[in-house]
Scaffold this active site. Sequence first.
Site, short mmCIF file in Angstrom:
data_model
loop_
_atom_site.label_atom_id
_atom_site.label_comp_id
_atom_site.label_asym_id
_atom_site.label_seq_id
_atom_site.Cartn_x
_atom_site.Cartn_y
_atom_site.Cartn_z
N ARG A 234 0.86 -1.18 0.00
CA ARG A 234 0.00 0.00 0.00
C ARG A 234 0.90 1.23 0.00
O ARG A 234 1.47 1.60 1.02
CB ARG A 234 -0.91 0.01 1.23
N CYS A 281 -4.60 -3.55 5.80
CA CYS A 281 -5.07 -2.25 5.34
C CYS A 281 -6.49 -2.04 5.86
O CYS A 281 -7.31 -2.97 5.87
CB CYS A 281 -5.05 -2.20 3.82
N TYR A 419 -9.15 7.54 6.42
CA TYR A 419 -9.07 6.43 7.36
C TYR A 419 -9.91 6.68 8.62
O TYR A 419 -9.43 6.59 9.74
CB TYR A 419 -7.61 6.16 7.74
#
Length: 573
Positions: A234, A281, A419
């Site tokens: 990522r 993730c 996030y």
Amino acid sequence: MHRLRHCRGLACVFSPSAQSALKLKNNIPLASCSGLVSYCWGSRSSHQGQSSYYYSSWRPRLRYVLMSLVAGTGAVVAYGLHQVKSERAAAAVPQTVSLPVYTQEEVMKHCSLDKGIWVTYNGDVYDITDFVAIHPGGNRILLAAGGALEPFWSLYAVHRQEHVQEILSGYKVGVLQAEDCKKQEAANLVDPYSTDPPRHPALIVNSLKPFNAEPPPGLLTDSYITPSALFFTRNHLPVPQVDPNKYRLKIEGLPSGTMSLTLNTLKSNFPKYTVIATIQCAGNRRSDMSKVKPVKGLNWGFAAIGNATWSGARLRDVLYHCGFGPEVAAKARHVQFEGLDCDVTGMPYGVSIPLNKALSEEGDVLLAYEMNGEELPADHGYPVRVIVPGVAGARNVKWLGKVVISEVESECHWQQNDYKGFSPGTNWDTVDYKSAPAIQELPVQSAITQPVDGSLVDRRMEEVNVKGYAWSGGGREVVRVDVSVDGGKTWHVAKLRDNGEDEFPAPSPQPGRAWAWKLWEIAIPLPEGAEVLEVVCKAVDSSYNTQPDSVPPIWNLRGVLCNAWHRVKVKVN
């Protein structure tokens, strides 16, 4: 991206609040084609053949419509409005009308919302003032104001999709003079991703620039320790090139002032600790959420997770060595991390974690310089990355350049405006990033890696072998995995393994420090007469947290924290 050619189609993607605002303020029947078109473009008859009309007189009206929208649905509406605009312009403006030529100096004057936002791309000039409000990437588009888009689009290759090019074409107002074009071409020859490392060909690529990829699910649980070459990647920005001899880790926010540690200092002055930890993730399994309703983000499958051996100096040891003490603890609440990966403006990737996690002896936070017994691969943070066991992968900053002890969280975009999880009822019109905490510990998770969705099971085998992984954040141990082959009507308990040996049942780690995943497997008798099996798994952790049975109740606009029962369907041959 749908081609929205009618205002009835446009109305359906406006939020109720936006529809209400437009109706109340302007009394516009959104379901009517003539209503919205007339509102945006005004009367056509008095402007036939005047190209400037399409770049100026419609903007005040359209600005109100666009400002009612934000990213996400905004991109859809922008595309639809662009289609209408292009079609009307093509019908009304003679093709022989030439656009004005601008110098780069003239373009640079349009660098604010007051003066207008102009940009250049491939030698053309665009006035994107009205698009700023609906740019899916937020106000970051303003970084290109008065300049070229190429350096920014080279960082985010998603812009090279056809529908993005079509949206941009609707904002064209002129062309850049030839001399300035040549200067730009020379400046744009350097690809910021040209020095990225080679990758394993088996990886399933989600995006090339920046590089984001996951291993095939069938390979994911072949081994307890994920090989470095197959560990999901990522990246948010280009992989930085770091000379290990010149590398310096800065420590700030302590009474001693800024400290600078070399790679050799980290290796020789502090005890080396090794932790087996899973990194996942926050967007793992986002593809499951996108099946319910579109979300924004990389379309991860269920392999954006991996388990590795990490070695390095403990962060707490380094902080105490650099002067951390009671006087700092009385005020500080967070530890900020900044990577050496930067965008074209020099802004680094940055996030933070709570101070108590960073300092806890049981927290096992590492300044890691080894992965699986070897130096960190370039894609995974060489020469140093922070490993924060039990939390979202986004907090495990790669290519670590700075650690800051602070009273506040990181102010970077990835901490403040990304996030984070929201209610299924929150959309891009109503989202308030300040209302939600940054994701730290992740919820309990499991997935089926064998059999794969759509595969065949031979009835002569009389049973189906099911394998997968399970993990929970915060150091909570997975204590059970339940598996069903009839969609959840009946359940069977799988065998667990959490080491490199075929040892069942698995030994328990120290309470609160179960950082690594558990692999599980089970052989289940085939139900008599069944032609299709719906194989389902759900995990339970040591706090008796379990997975929700479906995605809709946990759906969110960013597609994070997806941990519903994992399901695959197989046919019985």
